[in-house]
Design an enzyme around this catalytic site. Structure first.
Site, PDB file in Angstrom:
ATOM      1  N   GLY A  33       0.781  -1.228   0.000  1.00  0.00           N
ATOM      2  CA  GLY A  33       0.000   0.000   0.000  1.00  0.00           C
ATOM      3  C   GLY A  33       0.811   1.275   0.000  1.00  0.00           C
ATOM      4  O   GLY A  33       0.248   2.362  -0.153  1.00  0.00           O
ATOM      5  N   LYS A 183     -28.990  35.463   7.906  1.00  0.00           N
ATOM      6  CA  LYS A 183     -29.614  34.450   8.756  1.00  0.00           C
ATOM      7  C   LYS A 183     -30.001  35.084  10.092  1.00  0.00           C
ATOM      8  O   LYS A 183     -29.210  35.787  10.705  1.00  0.00           O
ATOM      9  CB  LYS A 183     -28.654  33.285   8.988  1.00  0.00           C
TER      10      LYS A 183
END
Length: 284
Positions: A33, A183
């Site tokens: 890997g 908001k």
């Protein structure tokens, strides 16, 4: 000369079409890997291009290995172009004991690269963590060109005040109005959103932002705009970091969803390759 990492293979063909000279690099993995990198060309300067989308850690390590390989080959000046910069949202300590992750990644890249170019980084101030020259590349031109005819005499909105600069940059290129959503908390569980000081009735609207993940904000914004009588609603975002099902949900809520190709997705319809290749031309 360019070196293309695994996070930019989807950009390579277009880069070649635009005349980019590309150094071949071998990228593979050992059976256990571990990453293997081998640079196949030589020179004195190189620009390495690779986004760091999933698997982020592997792509960041690959950038470091490519940098080391180029230095080993005798390259004296290296630039990293990272269209999507992973960890950019981890830009501050929230709980004691946390790292400033974007700082750690930039400092690591600074071991090999003299210059860093990032497309629309989440917080431009974090570029100061890179020890060399660091530039935030704007996608405004590409987004404006893609949506210009569709938007017509409409307007551009940012989903919040923090993204207003992005809306302004696109709007000024198109010669249209721009604003942002505000908001306001109206209860412990409910937040109201509303465009600030603009009338959207009968107008096409383009919502722009740097990153889209779940798409919840865009869906809510679209619903509000529909109620206010807006015409067609478009969403143009730089980085499509989509959670599962987000593309479908947002696409159903708006007239068109399009992101740039910093990350390959089914809706990556806006190309930032001219900006990348143009970095090389600007230096020549």
């Amino acid at each position: 000369m360019f070196v293309i990492g695994s996070g930019a293979k989807h950009l390579e063909d277009e880069m070649r079409q635009l005349g980019a000279e590309i150094i071949e690099v071998e990228l593979r993995k050992f059976p256990d890997g571990e990453k293997y990198v081998r640079v196949m060309g030589s020179g004195s300067e190189a620009t390495v291009v690779s986004s760091t989308f999933y698997p982020q850690d592997e792509r960041i390590l690959e950038l470091l290995l490519i940098g080391d390989a180029l230095r080993e080959r005798g390259f004296e000046k290296l630039r990293a172009v990272v269209p999507y910069f992973a960890y950019s949202r981890q830009d501050r300590v929230v709980k004691e004991g946390e790292p400033v992750s974007v700082r750690a990644v930039m400092r690591a890249l600074g071991l090999y690269y003299d210059e860093l170019y990032v497309v629309d980084i989440h917080n431009p101030r974090t570029l100061s963590y890179f020890p060399g020259k660091a530039i935030n590349v704007s996608p405004a031109r590409a987004i404006a060109e893609y949506f210009g005819e569709k938007l017509g005499e409409g307007l551009v909105l940012a989903p919040d005040k923090g993204a207003l600069g992005r809306a302004k940059a696109v709007a000024e290129l198109l010669g249209v109005e721009y604003s942002h959503f505000e908001k306001r908390r109206i209860s412990p569980t409910e937040v109201e959103m509303r465009p600030v000081e603009v009338d959207v009735r009968g107008k096409n609207v383009l919502i722009v932002d740097d990153i889209i993940s779940t798409g919840g904000t865009m869906i809510k914004a679209s619903s509000i705009l529909r109620k206010l009588g807006a015409g067609r609603i478009f969403v143009g975002v730089t980085h499509g970091v989509f959670a599962e099902g987000a593309i479908e949900r947002v696409s159903k809520a708006v007239d068109e969803l399009a992101v740039t190709n910093t990350i390959p997705t089914p809706v990556s319809r806006i190309s930032i390759v001219p900006e990348i290749v143009g970095l090389q031309s600007a230096r020549e």
